[in-house]
Design a protein around this motif. Sequence first.
Motif, short mmCIF file in Angstrom:
data_model
loop_
_atom_site.label_atom_id
_atom_site.label_comp_id
_atom_site.label_asym_id
_atom_site.label_seq_id
_atom_site.Cartn_x
_atom_site.Cartn_y
_atom_site.Cartn_z
N GLN A 61 -29.41 26.83 -29.28
CA GLN A 61 -28.39 27.29 -30.20
C GLN A 61 -27.55 26.15 -30.76
OE1 GLN A 61 -25.66 30.07 -28.45
NE2 GLN A 61 -24.45 30.30 -30.31
N GLN A 116 -24.12 31.55 -38.55
CA GLN A 116 -24.63 30.94 -37.32
C GLN A 116 -24.72 29.43 -37.45
OE1 GLN A 116 -28.35 32.98 -36.30
NE2 GLN A 116 -27.32 33.73 -34.48
N MET A 117 -25.09 28.97 -38.63
CA MET A 117 -25.23 27.53 -38.85
C MET A 117 -23.89 26.86 -39.14
SD MET A 117 -28.95 27.14 -40.75
CE MET A 117 -28.73 28.44 -41.98
N ALA A 164 -34.77 29.77 -35.32
CA ALA A 164 -33.55 29.70 -34.52
C ALA A 164 -33.83 29.87 -33.03
CB ALA A 164 -32.56 30.77 -34.99
N LEU A 181 -28.97 24.06 -33.82
CA LEU A 181 -29.09 24.56 -35.19
C LEU A 181 -28.36 23.61 -36.13
CD1 LEU A 181 -28.47 28.43 -34.91
CD2 LEU A 181 -30.57 27.32 -35.68
N TYR A 216 -36.61 32.79 -40.14
CA TYR A 216 -35.37 32.19 -39.64
C TYR A 216 -35.18 32.48 -38.15
CZ TYR A 216 -30.51 31.54 -38.47
OH TYR A 216 -29.37 31.16 -37.82
N ALA A 255 -27.22 34.30 -40.90
CA ALA A 255 -27.86 32.98 -40.79
C ALA A 255 -26.88 31.88 -41.20
CB ALA A 255 -29.12 32.93 -41.65
#
Length: 247
Positions: free
Chosen positions: A121, A158-159, A116, A124, A112, A155
């Motif tokens: 950024q 972040q998404m 990423a 994503l 991941y 993860a």
Amino acid sequence: MHPISTFDIIAGIVIVLIAFFVRATIGFGSGLISVSLLTIFIPISITVPAVFVLDFLGSILLGAYDFKEVEWNDLSYLLPATVFGLLFGAYILKYADPQKLTIFLGIFILAYVIYAMSIKQDKLPYVKNTIGVPLGFLGGFIGSLYGGGGPPIVAYLQMKHHGKRTFRATFQIVAITDSVFRLFIYTFLGLLTLKALKLSAVLIPPVLIGLFLGNKFHFVINQKTFYYMVMIILSLAATALILHSIF
């Protein structure tokens, strides 16, 4: 088991201060840093439950500070799945050999990170809440076994493309849920010994100092720096899991 010396305590104070500075800055990572380094000086049977107590305290303090910033909708599937992962991890911890599983978890996290970091950024993918089911379960599972289930949760968040404070705030709610269930698990397994509780009590002042300084730094760094710091901690977590499975 050798007695804990004054030097061990001093080393512990420095390690914990740095770990919780990182925790307040990016929202996670204190358990990984603390356990990895403290076990050099203090037996792991004392270190893991002591760090658990400190992490619980850190989660409550940061969670209270950032409470208004929590994105509750993102937790609708994630939290229940995390609880199931915690329970399943506890079962494996009691009846199977979890060490054989760590290499796969480490590879998953590392893959991941590579993915990423290979794209910008803001590129994503945006994930639906239902993705919180597998990632929440995996986070809870890792949390039960190794005391650090953050990477899959990170993860997921972040998404969701949150800003740094919303990211930190929402993660703390997951961390508090994790800690409540681990409290019952560790009590049941007899891991919360008097030695562990005494060590955690001694290390509370550096936790508070680290959180205070890290919180100040959190509002200074920009989003890009925050993103790269998160990636570095995830890489360290993946490496630690892989090495744990080998050695």
